[in-house]
Design a protein around this motif. Structure first.
Motif, PDB file in Angstrom:
ATOM      1  N   TYR A  71       0.859  -1.182   0.000  1.00 46.85           N
ATOM      2  CA  TYR A  71       0.000   0.000   0.000  1.00 46.85           C
ATOM      3  C   TYR A  71       0.904   1.243   0.000  1.00 46.85           C
ATOM      4  O   TYR A  71       1.632   1.480   0.963  1.00 46.85           O
ATOM      5  N   GLY A  73       1.351   5.187   0.182  1.00 51.29           N
ATOM      6  CA  GLY A  73       0.627   6.384   0.626  1.00 51.29           C
ATOM      7  C   GLY A  73      -0.472   6.024   1.604  1.00 51.29           C
ATOM      8  O   GLY A  73      -1.647   6.321   1.405  1.00 51.29           O
ATOM      9  N   THR A  79      -7.886   3.949   5.008  1.00 49.35           N
ATOM     10  CA  THR A  79      -8.244   2.869   4.071  1.00 49.35           C
ATOM     11  C   THR A  79      -7.443   1.601   4.380  1.00 49.35           C
ATOM     12  O   THR A  79      -7.981   0.481   4.339  1.00 49.35           O
ATOM     13  N   GLU A  96       4.745   5.024   3.718  1.00 52.75           N
ATOM     14  CA  GLU A  96       4.300   6.398   3.947  1.00 52.75           C
ATOM     15  C   GLU A  96       5.522   7.279   4.139  1.00 52.75           C
ATOM     16  O   GLU A  96       6.449   6.913   4.848  1.00 52.75           O
ATOM     17  N   LEU A  97       5.480   8.459   3.493  1.00 49.54           N
ATOM     18  CA  LEU A  97       6.633   9.364   3.493  1.00 49.54           C
ATOM     19  C   LEU A  97       6.623  10.322   4.680  1.00 49.54           C
ATOM     20  O   LEU A  97       7.677  10.732   5.163  1.00 49.54           O
ATOM     21  N   ASN A 121      10.089   6.551   0.915  1.00 41.74           N
ATOM     22  CA  ASN A 121       9.609   7.240  -0.275  1.00 41.74           C
ATOM     23  C   ASN A 121       9.260   6.178  -1.327  1.00 41.74           C
ATOM     24  O   ASN A 121      10.141   5.433  -1.768  1.00 41.74           O
ATOM     25  N   ALA A 122       8.002   6.143  -1.733  1.00 41.63           N
ATOM     26  CA  ALA A 122       7.564   5.133  -2.709  1.00 41.63           C
ATOM     27  C   ALA A 122       8.260   5.292  -4.060  1.00 41.63           C
ATOM     28  O   ALA A 122       8.270   4.361  -4.869  1.00 41.63           O
ATOM     29  N   ASP A 141      -1.872   5.371  -3.704  1.00 48.34           N
ATOM     30  CA  ASP A 141      -2.663   6.581  -3.427  1.00 48.34           C
ATOM     31  C   ASP A 141      -1.747   7.657  -2.850  1.00 48.34           C
ATOM     32  O   ASP A 141      -1.951   8.131  -1.736  1.00 48.34           O
ATOM     33  N   GLN A 144       0.812  12.321  -6.083  1.00 50.54           N
ATOM     34  CA  GLN A 144       2.024  13.010  -6.544  1.00 50.54           C
ATOM     35  C   GLN A 144       2.012  13.110  -8.065  1.00 50.54           C
ATOM     36  O   GLN A 144       1.386  12.295  -8.736  1.00 50.54           O
TER      37      GLN A 144
HETATM   38  C1  LIG Z   1      -4.220  11.036  -0.308  1.00 50.23           C
HETATM   39  S1  LIG Z   1      -3.196  10.648   1.055  1.00 50.23           S
HETATM   40  C2  LIG Z   1      -3.502   8.931   1.303  1.00 50.23           C
HETATM   41  C3  LIG Z   1      -4.818   8.587   1.929  1.00 50.23           C
HETATM   42  C4  LIG Z   1      -4.898   7.114   2.277  1.00 50.23           C
HETATM   43  N1  LIG Z   1      -4.522   6.285   1.150  1.00 50.23           N
HETATM   44  C5  LIG Z   1      -6.271   6.677   2.715  1.00 50.23           C
HETATM   45  O1  LIG Z   1      -7.134   6.389   1.863  1.00 50.23           O
HETATM   46  O2  LIG Z   1      -6.490   6.562   3.921  1.00 50.23           O
HETATM   47  C6  LIG Z   1      -1.619  10.608   0.297  1.00 50.23           C
HETATM   48  C7  LIG Z   1      -0.493  10.166   1.209  1.00 50.23           C
HETATM   49  O3  LIG Z   1       0.626   9.838   0.413  1.00 50.23           O
HETATM   50  C8  LIG Z   1       1.802  10.225   1.091  1.00 50.23           C
HETATM   51  N2  LIG Z   1       2.875  10.359   0.101  1.00 50.23           N
HETATM   52  C9  LIG Z   1       3.054  11.347  -0.805  1.00 50.23           C
HETATM   53  N3  LIG Z   1       4.151  11.099  -1.556  1.00 50.23           N
HETATM   54  C10 LIG Z   1       4.662   9.925  -1.130  1.00 50.23           C
HETATM   55  C11 LIG Z   1       5.780   9.142  -1.519  1.00 50.23           C
HETATM   56  N4  LIG Z   1       6.588   9.539  -2.521  1.00 50.23           N
HETATM   57  N5  LIG Z   1       6.009   7.999  -0.848  1.00 50.23           N
HETATM   58  C12 LIG Z   1       5.204   7.582   0.161  1.00 50.23           C
HETATM   59  N6  LIG Z   1       4.127   8.290   0.562  1.00 50.23           N
HETATM   60  C13 LIG Z   1       3.860   9.451  -0.071  1.00 50.23           C
HETATM   61  C14 LIG Z   1       1.413  11.532   1.771  1.00 50.23           C
HETATM   62  O4  LIG Z   1       2.282  11.812   2.852  1.00 50.23           O
HETATM   63  C15 LIG Z   1      -0.019  11.244   2.196  1.00 50.23           C
HETATM   64  O5  LIG Z   1      -0.063  10.747   3.507  1.00 50.23           O
END
Ligand SMILES: C[S@@+](CC[C@H](N)C(=O)[O-])C[C@H]1O[C@@H](n2cnc3c(N)ncnc32)[C@H](O)[C@@H]1O
Length: 228
Positions: A71, A73, A79, A96-97, A121-122, A141, A144
């Protein structure tokens, strides 16, 4: 009345829910409902895009009690916690970042043995290679600009052959000036060019504006090599 819509996903009256893996424990203030001796967590489609897609007619949900999920983000685990309810004997690796979101995610993971938080970082899947086995489903999700490229990197690194992916495309994160339809078309083309097979693409209005959920499969081979 309770109806099972997909494995582990239930309709209770007009709402959807998952069976609570951690009875008595809420993750994001969701309502807990007891029926026939079991506790369910209502799944809010305004808080979770996967719930929105189910409400809007998702045809297939590639999750079962033993599914292994990557998963990307996971944020605070809204979720991801429902995914962990469904894949109760599987595993949900949550990348998660944000360290801040990770604090909340760690609390969720304390109660859920199948939810593994990974602060990373994904866009750099090699940075968590020591943590992961191949998975059945990659869920993206991260909202980005490079989200399709990041999804593809993770599919190549961690998805088992012909496994599934769920890709949440947020048009405004990719291009604020273009029409969402145009952005969706471009991102879908990137997927098919890379050899992904799109099974369903679903707009998420009225729950989420300018989002497209794409459900697909990925064999790892590009269309060119598949033809040989
Ligand atoms: C829209 S939210 C996610 C909501 C979550 N999926 C839910 O439904 O409960 C986007 C998340 O992605 C994370 N994020 C953004 N860029 C990222 C990356 N390169 N690697 C990992 N996480 C990242 C952000 O910190 C944020 O918490």
């Amino acid at each position: 009345m309770i109806e099972e819509l997909f494995e582990g996903v239930y309709r209770i009256d007009s709402e959807i829910a998952t069976l609570n893996l951690t009875p008595g424990v809420r993750v994001y203030g969701e309502k807990l409902v007891r029926r026939e001796g079991r506790e369910y967590r209502l799944w809010n489609p305004y808080r979770s895009k996967l719930a929105a897609a189910i409400m809007l007619g998702l045809k297939q949900l590639p999750l079962s009690r033993s599914t292994r999920v990557l998963y990307l983000g996971a944020a605070q685990g809204t979720t991801a916690s429902h995914v962990s309810d469904i894949a109760r004997e599987g595993v949900v690796y949550c990348v998660e970042l944000s360290p801040r979101a990770m604090q909340s995610l760690l609390r969720v993971a304390e109660a859920r043995e199948n939810l593994i938080p990974i602060l990373a970082n994904a866009a750099k899947p090699e940075s968590y290679c020591y943590l992961l086995e191949k998975v059945d489903l990659v869920y993206q999700d991260i909202a980005q600009a490079e989200q399709t490229e990041i999804l593809l990197k993770n599919l190549r690194a961690y998805l088992k052959k012909n496994g599934h992916f769920v890709h949440l495309i947020k048009a405004r994160s990719i291009d604020v000036t273009a029409e969402p339809e145009e952005v969706f078309k471009r991102e879908l083309e990137k997927l098919t060019r890379a050899g992904a097979r799109v099974l369903q693409a679903l707009r998420l209005e009225p729950y989420e504006k300018d989002h497209l959920l794409v459900l697909g499969r990925f064999s790892g081979a590009t269309p060119h090599t598949q033809d040989r």
